[in-house]
Design a protein around this motif. Structure first.
Motif, PDB file in Angstrom:
ATOM      1  N   VAL A 243      33.086  41.560  37.928  1.00  0.00           N
ATOM      2  CA  VAL A 243      32.731  42.171  39.435  1.00  0.00           C
ATOM      3  C   VAL A 243      31.464  43.391  38.968  1.00  0.00           C
ATOM      4  O   VAL A 243      31.540  44.236  38.352  1.00  0.00           O
ATOM      5  CB  VAL A 243      33.946  42.906  39.942  1.00  0.00           C
ATOM      6  CG1 VAL A 243      33.751  43.521  40.980  1.00  0.00           C
ATOM      7  CG2 VAL A 243      35.180  41.935  39.975  1.00  0.00           C
TER       8      VAL A 243
ATOM      9  N   GLN B  97      41.017  49.092  46.545  1.00  0.00           N
ATOM     10  CA  GLN B  97      39.902  48.132  46.142  1.00  0.00           C
ATOM     11  C   GLN B  97      40.194  47.624  44.652  1.00  0.00           C
ATOM     12  O   GLN B  97      40.377  46.446  44.575  1.00  0.00           O
ATOM     13  CB  GLN B  97      38.557  48.661  46.268  1.00  0.00           C
ATOM     14  CG  GLN B  97      37.601  47.605  46.297  1.00  0.00           C
ATOM     15  CD  GLN B  97      36.250  48.295  46.852  1.00  0.00           C
ATOM     16  OE1 GLN B  97      36.064  49.385  46.648  1.00  0.00           O
ATOM     17  NE2 GLN B  97      35.473  47.622  47.544  1.00  0.00           N
TER      18      GLN B  97
ATOM     19  N   THR C 270      32.013  42.665  45.234  1.00  0.00           N
ATOM     20  CA  THR C 270      33.621  42.840  45.751  1.00  0.00           C
ATOM     21  C   THR C 270      33.833  41.969  47.026  1.00  0.00           C
ATOM     22  O   THR C 270      34.946  42.081  47.512  1.00  0.00           O
ATOM     23  CB  THR C 270      33.485  44.333  46.292  1.00  0.00           C
ATOM     24  OG1 THR C 270      32.608  44.655  47.183  1.00  0.00           O
ATOM     25  CG2 THR C 270      33.771  45.292  45.128  1.00  0.00           C
TER      26      THR C 270
ATOM     27  N   ARG D 217      43.284  39.506  41.738  1.00  0.00           N
ATOM     28  CA  ARG D 217      42.766  38.209  41.745  1.00  0.00           C
ATOM     29  C   ARG D 217      43.192  37.463  40.340  1.00  0.00           C
ATOM     30  O   ARG D 217      43.061  36.346  40.275  1.00  0.00           O
ATOM     31  CB  ARG D 217      41.230  38.562  41.848  1.00  0.00           C
ATOM     32  CG  ARG D 217      40.696  38.585  43.100  1.00  0.00           C
ATOM     33  CD  ARG D 217      41.125  37.954  44.315  1.00  0.00           C
ATOM     34  NE  ARG D 217      41.885  39.214  45.018  1.00  0.00           N
ATOM     35  CZ  ARG D 217      42.789  38.773  46.086  1.00  0.00           C
ATOM     36  NH1 ARG D 217      43.429  37.762  45.775  1.00  0.00           N
ATOM     37  NH2 ARG D 217      43.428  39.868  46.634  1.00  0.00           N
TER      38      ARG D 217
ATOM     39  N   GLU E 265      37.136  40.771  46.813  1.00  0.00           N
ATOM     40  CA  GLU E 265      38.410  41.652  46.883  1.00  0.00           C
ATOM     41  C   GLU E 265      39.552  40.807  47.612  1.00  0.00           C
ATOM     42  O   GLU E 265      40.659  41.111  47.237  1.00  0.00           O
ATOM     43  CB  GLU E 265      37.857  42.856  47.406  1.00  0.00           C
ATOM     44  CG  GLU E 265      38.993  43.882  47.917  1.00  0.00           C
ATOM     45  CD  GLU E 265      38.241  44.917  48.462  1.00  0.00           C
ATOM     46  OE1 GLU E 265      37.173  45.044  48.357  1.00  0.00           O
ATOM     47  OE2 GLU E 265      39.013  45.646  49.141  1.00  0.00           O
TER      48      GLU E 265
ATOM     49  N   LEU F 149      41.456  43.849  43.816  1.00  0.00           N
ATOM     50  CA  LEU F 149      40.489  42.982  42.902  1.00  0.00           C
ATOM     51  C   LEU F 149      41.413  42.572  41.695  1.00  0.00           C
ATOM     52  O   LEU F 149      41.437  41.339  41.352  1.00  0.00           O
ATOM     53  CB  LEU F 149      39.347  43.930  42.323  1.00  0.00           C
ATOM     54  CG  LEU F 149      38.125  44.198  43.304  1.00  0.00           C
ATOM     55  CD1 LEU F 149      37.112  45.063  42.596  1.00  0.00           C
ATOM     56  CD2 LEU F 149      37.274  42.763  43.416  1.00  0.00           C
TER      57      LEU F 149
ATOM     58  N   ILE G  33      35.583  44.761  35.611  1.00  0.00           N
ATOM     59  CA  ILE G  33      35.184  45.394  36.768  1.00  0.00           C
ATOM     60  C   ILE G  33      34.353  46.514  36.261  1.00  0.00           C
ATOM     61  O   ILE G  33      34.568  47.587  35.457  1.00  0.00           O
ATOM     62  CB  ILE G  33      36.384  46.224  37.589  1.00  0.00           C
ATOM     63  CG1 ILE G  33      37.259  45.086  38.144  1.00  0.00           C
ATOM     64  CG2 ILE G  33      35.661  46.728  38.844  1.00  0.00           C
ATOM     65  CD1 ILE G  33      38.348  45.557  38.719  1.00  0.00           C
TER      66      ILE G  33
END
Ligand code: ADP
Ligand code: MG
Length: 679
Positions: free
Chosen positions: A475, A563, A537, A570, A540, A567, A553
């Protein structure tokens, strides 16, 4: 409601300045309460000063100079009968030099600090006074204000308002007396001009009965307004849709998994709502991965089985596309027609979708914001489902509701849990369902905090994971200030990853890509043809690729708590052990450190949301989710939790038994809060 223009003493510029503070009438002015107070009711002798105190003293200027060392400053010595005090100004006007000339008699107010020559005040408030000028009779309020409006002028305006305003009670006396709270008028008087013996610390902690009374009134106004909306909705017609006896059982039969108990419970709640002849407004809360999509699908089937259309709206194209595919696999076997609508499809595809939606051929329409645009006409919309509702503004949700006649039922879904105090207050007009259990077989994601200096190790780790057959997300750092820069960073990171991993298939997805490109990349990632997905993102929300078990990240310190939680959600979707690595750049700010600590220590979305609320406060926490909804200005949900509880408990019966009082109360408080726009 009295307008300010109609009152003598309110000039146009004053009214304009008050407007900037959100004050448009007399009641609003009354409820504009002080931030704090200063005590100008007594004069303290310089001899009696204590460090750190805010005090007022009076004397004559014995010495004054503009000095240039160590930096430019206006320095004066004030002398009273007991000693001397230094006054220091780092910024000053010529008029101040004149005011502080030797021999002038002044009254000054400020905090006592330790200076080079003993006690000093930096930037004290100074007043020219005669020997016998009276001291203030009450504590002096300091109001929140705006550029161009001085404390003196706002005080005058409020004093005027106090004279002309109606300070009558809006509530039946037994209610506030039962809470041992004083009458409204005494509270307003006491808070705008407290008696000299009031304890400043207690007063400023906002826990005095006077503050609590106003906090209670504000909380009650919020409840009344929300509950009135809630009750009114029950008088609006909506299709009463019986339970699904054919389609839902078929789908459940075809599914590879069994619903969790929590899913079954919320499915029943929603099904029951749909059977009512008034519109459902239900918020379905469930942590990332708790399985909200299948719940939405079952609700859709109930409507579809009885001839109603369903709209499913998602905030991003990637998510809408994913929903479309998932619903296709679930609903194709049941011979249900699905239309697909986004902003970026070809004209032909779009026309076809619009036609099918309008003639009722499409039983389900899945899409993005495109769904509520004007060109979209449903033949018979019975249910609107909004995924990740916090991403939509209030107006957008409202627009979708207008697409049905009678009004469709509405189901909103969110993966960001709403802490209890918030759901009791800002969401009091909704029914809430919670999926409080994850499907079995999930393994907790291991979270690691790693300094960016150890990047090489992390790259090695990505290589190993992908070579071993799993997939990873990388990310890109969030760059809120500039979309161009964000795009460049994504492209750079992608190029860098391709160069670093010649042996891996690397993909890139970001928000500025054409929708077809995005879809192609996501499809490849899902099919395992891309091993490492570099992403902004945009991933997200919602993205569901169970084989992905590693996420990196970058610049995690720049992201917000919810956030990061989204994330991280996932990964950990399959049975493989998953890891989320948060790369951060030294030196961390205090706030960033606090955020990373929370996300490192917790996986429960509820705890993370609670911490997020504490770190950012309700205004920031709610953000766009409830944009357009006025925030509480006086009450604090934590400090005044007991009052919130009472307000919530009595709101419905007040509406029933004291409709006049309720109207009066809302009229007073809504002027302070602004009109409530609520869906
Ligand atoms: P979210 O609540 O985040 O929207 P999803 O609906 O995307 O979660 O579900 C996450 C994953 O879990 C999906 O792959 C979904 O098919 C699967 N899933 C949902 N419910 C169950 C269940 N009861 N048992 C096993 N897997 C489930
Ligand atoms: Mg989802």
């Amino acid at each position: 409601m009295t307008n300010l223009v109609d009152i003598k003493g309110f000039s146009k510029p004053l009214i304009a300045n008050l407007q900037k503070l959100g004050i448009s009438n007399i009641q609003g002015l009354l409820l504009h309460l002080p931030l704090r107070y200063i005590d100008e009711t007594r004069i303290t002798a310089i001899r009696d000063f204590r460090l750190g105190d805010d005090v007022q003293c009076e004397g004559e200027i014995a010495h004054a100079e503009v000095s240039y060392k160590p930096r430019k400053a206006l320095i004066a010595r004030l002398q009273d009968a007991s000693g001397q005090l230094t006054l220091r100004f780092l910024h000053f006007y010529p008029s101040q030099i004149a005011q502080l000339a030797v021999g002038r008699h002044l009254r000054v107010y400020g905090e006592i600090r330790h200076g080079f020559f003993g006690y000093e005040m930096v930037h004290p408030q100074c007043k020219n006074v005669g020997e016998s000028t009276q001291v203030a009779e009450t504590l002096t309020p300091i109001y929140p204000t705006t550029a161009g409006l001085t404390q003196i002028n706002i005080r005058k305006a409020i004093a005027l308002a106090l004279k002309v305003a109606d300070l009558g009670e809006t509530l039946p006396a037994n209610i506030y007396k039962g809470l041992r709270l004083p009458a409204f008028n005494t509270c307003i008087a006491a808070l705008h001009s407290p008696a000299p013996d009031a304890n400043l610390n207690v007063l400023e902690s906002k826990t005095t009965p006077e503050w609590r009374r106003l906090a209670f009134d504000e909380l009650l106004a919020q409840q009344l307004s929300m509950r009135k909306h809630y009750i009114k909705r029950r008088s609006i017609d909506a299709p009463a849709i019986a339970a699904s006896h054919l389609l839902a059982p078929q789908l459940l039969n075809n599914l590879a998994f069994k619903l969790t108990n929590a899913q079954q419970k919320v499915v029943a709640e929603i099904s029951h709502d749909l059977m009512q002849a008034h519109p459902m407004q239900r918020l379905l809360q469930g942590d990332v991965g708790s399985g909200k999509t299948i719940v939405a699908c079952l609700a859709a089937l109930q409507a579809i089985e009885h001839g109603w259309q369903v709209a499913l709206m998602a905030p991003t194209e990637i998510l809408a596309e994913q929903h479309f595919k998932k619903f296709e696999t679930w609903l194709k076997p049941l011979h249900i027609n699905i239309a697909w609508l986004t902003g970026s499809q070809s004209k032909k595809e779009r026309e076809l979708a619009l036609t099918n939606i309008a003639n009722g051929h499409a039983q389900l329409a899945v899409g993005t914001h495109a769904l509520f645009q004007e060109a979209v006409n449903f033949k018979k919309l019975g249910l609107a489902i909004i995924d990740e509702q916090h991403r939509f503004g209030v107006q957008q949700r409202l627009a979708l509701r207008k697409k049905g006649e009678p009004e469709p039922h509405q189901l909103m879904m969110t993966a960001t849990p709403i802490p209890r105090t918030l759901s009791m207050s800002y969401f009091a007009d909704l029914d809430v369902s919670v999926i409080d259990e994850l499907p079995p077989g999930r393994t907790a994601v291991v979270t690691k905090l790693v300094s960016d200096e150890r990047r090489d190790e992390i790259l090695q780790r990505v290589r190993e994971a992908c070579m071993a057959g799993s997939q990873a997300y990388w990310v890109c750092p969030l760059i809120e200030e500039s979309e161009a820069l964000q795009l460049q960073t994504a492209n750079d990171t992608f190029a860098h990853m391709q160069a670093t991993f010649p042996e891996l298939k690397v993909g890139l997805v970001h928000g500025r890509m054409k929708s077809a490109e995005k879809q192609a990349v996501m499809a490849k990632f899902e099919a395992g043809e891309i091993q490492l997905l570099v992403a902004t993102t945009v991933i997200e929300v919602g993205v569901d690729v169970p084989n992905a078990s590693l996420m990196i990240i970058e610049h995690a310190e720049r992201m917000g708590l919810s956030q990061l939680h989204q994330l991280r959600g996932r990964v950990g979707r399959g049975s493989a052990k998953s890891t989320c690595i948060l790369l951060y750049q030294n030196k961390l700010s205090e706030a960033a450190r606090a955020r990373l600590k929370v996300i490192f220590e917790n996986t429960d979305g509820f705890i993370i949301a609670q911490a997020d609320l504490q770190l950012r406060g309700p205004g920031e926490f709610l953000g766009t989710r409830q944009s357009g909804v006025p925030m509480l200005k006086i009450a604090d949900l934590e400090r005044d939790a007991d009052l919130l509880e009472v307000a919530k408990n009595i709101a419905d019966s007040l509406i029933k038994e004291y409709p006049k009082a309720v109207e009066a109360h809302l009229a007073r408080w809504m002027s302070h809060a602004g009109e409530l726009v609520k869906v």
